[in-house]
Design a protein around this motif. Structure first.
Motif, PDB file in Angstrom:
ATOM      1  N   HIS A  61      -0.585   3.924   7.848  1.00  0.00           N
ATOM      2  CA  HIS A  61      -1.776   4.035   6.823  1.00  0.00           C
ATOM      3  C   HIS A  61      -2.965   3.691   7.588  1.00  0.00           C
ATOM      4  CE1 HIS A  61      -1.719  -0.541   7.345  1.00  0.00           C
ATOM      5  NE2 HIS A  61      -0.485  -0.120   7.229  1.00  0.00           N
ATOM      6  N   LYS A  62      -4.040   3.345   6.890  1.00  0.00           N
ATOM      7  CA  LYS A  62      -5.315   2.966   7.264  1.00  0.00           C
ATOM      8  C   LYS A  62      -5.894   1.947   6.310  1.00  0.00           C
ATOM      9  CE  LYS A  62      -8.593   2.984  10.629  1.00  0.00           C
ATOM     10  NZ  LYS A  62      -8.390   2.396  11.839  1.00  0.00           N
ATOM     11  N   ALA A  63      -5.043   1.008   6.065  1.00  0.00           N
ATOM     12  CA  ALA A  63      -5.424   0.050   4.985  1.00  0.00           C
ATOM     13  C   ALA A  63      -6.663  -0.800   5.312  1.00  0.00           C
ATOM     14  CB  ALA A  63      -4.451  -0.760   4.338  1.00  0.00           C
ATOM     15  N   ASN A  64      -6.765  -1.148   6.613  1.00  0.00           N
ATOM     16  CA  ASN A  64      -7.721  -2.081   6.949  1.00  0.00           C
ATOM     17  C   ASN A  64      -9.306  -1.328   6.742  1.00  0.00           C
ATOM     18  OD1 ASN A  64      -7.647   0.008   8.756  1.00  0.00           O
ATOM     19  ND2 ASN A  64      -8.338  -1.059  10.432  1.00  0.00           N
ATOM     20  N   VAL A  65      -9.342  -0.062   6.604  1.00  0.00           N
ATOM     21  CA  VAL A  65     -10.665   0.891   5.986  1.00  0.00           C
ATOM     22  C   VAL A  65     -10.262   1.388   4.604  1.00  0.00           C
ATOM     23  CG1 VAL A  65     -12.183   2.673   6.438  1.00  0.00           C
ATOM     24  CG2 VAL A  65     -11.341   1.068   8.489  1.00  0.00           C
ATOM     25  N   LEU A  66      -9.431   2.155   4.474  1.00  0.00           N
ATOM     26  CA  LEU A  66      -9.080   2.563   3.271  1.00  0.00           C
ATOM     27  C   LEU A  66      -8.292   2.005   2.310  1.00  0.00           C
ATOM     28  CD1 LEU A  66      -8.643   6.363   4.527  1.00  0.00           C
ATOM     29  CD2 LEU A  66     -10.632   5.528   3.460  1.00  0.00           C
ATOM     30  N   SER A  67      -8.658   0.671   2.005  1.00  0.00           N
ATOM     31  CA  SER A  67      -7.908  -0.318   1.353  1.00  0.00           C
ATOM     32  C   SER A  67      -7.170   0.123  -0.010  1.00  0.00           C
ATOM     33  CB  SER A  67      -8.505  -1.530   1.290  1.00  0.00           C
ATOM     34  OG  SER A  67      -9.771  -1.499   0.622  1.00  0.00           O
TER      35      SER A  67
END
Length: 357
Positions: free
Chosen positions: A187-193
């Motif tokens: 995922h990229k949850a640090n940016v696309l939370s």
């Protein structure tokens, strides 16, 4: 006696006219050698030839025929060469995926003996959600997820839903439970939370239903580096559409070549075998095309059909995989894998190993 098996066969464009017949020959040999069911191939038009014969690259009759089949093999298409308006439309493979809601794109990456793999111990599967995410041709019921409010501004809508996350997570965890029992959520949850954060969290929730499977997660940029550094450590990777496309291509190259990278697109009821690579029009008709990816994709199709109701096909799938690995391991390979065999020579060598087993 098992029920007869009806498989659609679509040659598509470019090297599809060479690798699809080669794949048919190998599948026929594997089913005959393992005592599988009677097999009926159903040829169907699609691509440039269908534009000439039906006025469209994806005839309605082809979609209707696919509905009644157990599965099908799709050759590559070269939609960039189609005349307008077909060139700008959704690709033939994309139209089939949407029509049948083939939500799971399953892409193994396994280093084969005899190839110059950059990660020789790689043996993983990327499970890619195939209907949503940030790909504009897949995330809207009508219209595109890309738009331009002015000539100088382009916007894209990414769509992530709980329902789509749940079903792809079940696919990944079920697969891992039959492999080495580890799932990595990317995922990229640090940016696309909100979007990829939802994907990560729903996958973790589904993971609690599979207590025998270990779960971890990685940001997509870190995952790309980890595949290069220690790609042999991973088992099943589950991720959204765009990330899955990029990571599976990377894994395919690290494990040997995109020419040997297989995949299936699947729903709960339908399965389409489709190689990861394209139509390679520059080598079409020269006898240099590598059928490995499509042959291994067909093995995945047979394996999935064996799990969903036709157990006789599992042996044929294993026979295909063994014969391909032995052939390449013995130094018989096409040019993209460093060999000198033609398409027909490589195919004949694979068939010989199946029939001699």
């Amino acid at each position: 006696m098992p029920e007869p098996l009806r498989i659609g066969v679509i040659e598509g464009d470019g090297i599809g006219h060479e690798i699809v017949p080669a794949t048919r020959r190998v599948v026929d040999a594997a089913i005959a050698a393992t005592g599988g069911p009677e097999l009926e191939w159903v040829p169907l038009p699609l691509g440039a030839d269908a534009i000439g014969s039906h006025g469209t690259p994806v005839p309605r009759s082809t979609l209707e025929a696919l509905t009644d089949l157990d599965g099908w093999i799709l050759g590559p298409h070269d939609s960039a060469s189609y005349p307008e308006p077909f060139r700008a439309a959704l690709t033939p493979g994309g139209q089939i995926r949407k029509h049948f809601d083939l939500y799971a794109n399953i892409r193994p990456a396994r280093a084969l003996p005899g190839t110059h793999a950059m990660v020789p111990d790689m043996d993983l599967v990327v499970v890619r959600e195939n209907t949503e995410g940030f790909y504009a041709d897949r995330n809207m019921a009508v219209g595109s997820g890309e738009f331009m409010p002015t000539p100088d501004v382009a916007l894209a809508v990414g769509v992530i839903t709980r329902a789509a996350c749940e079903r792809i997570a079940h696919t990944a965890f079920d697969l891992a439970s039959r492999r080495r029992k580890r799932v990595t959520i990317v995922h990229k949850a640090n940016v696309l939370s909100k979007t990829t954060g939802l994907f990560r969290d729903v996958c973790r929730e589904i993971g609690t239903m599979y207590p025998s499977v270990d779960v971890d997660d990685e940001h997509v940029d870190a995952m790309a580096a980890l595949l290069v550094r220690r790609g042999g450590d991973f088992d099943v990777i589950v991720t959204e559409n765009l990330f899955g496309d990029i990571l599976s291509d990377l894994a395919g190259e690290l494990s040997g070549s995109l020419g040997s990278a297989p995949s299936i697109n699947a729903s709960a009821r339908k399965t389409m075998a489709q190689a990861v690579h394209g139509a390679a029009p520059d080598i079409a008709g020269l006898g240099r095309a590598n059928p490995t990816a499509l042959v291994l994709s067909s093995a995945m199709l047979l394996d999935r059909l064996s799990v969903t109701g036709n157990p006789f096909l599992g042996g044929a799938a294993r026979a295909l995989e063994r014969a391909v690995a032995e052939t390449i391991g013995d130094g018989i390979a096409t040019a993209d894998l460093g060999g000198s065999a033609s398409t027909s020579e490589f195919t004949a060598a694979v068939v010989d190993r199946i029939t001699a087993a």
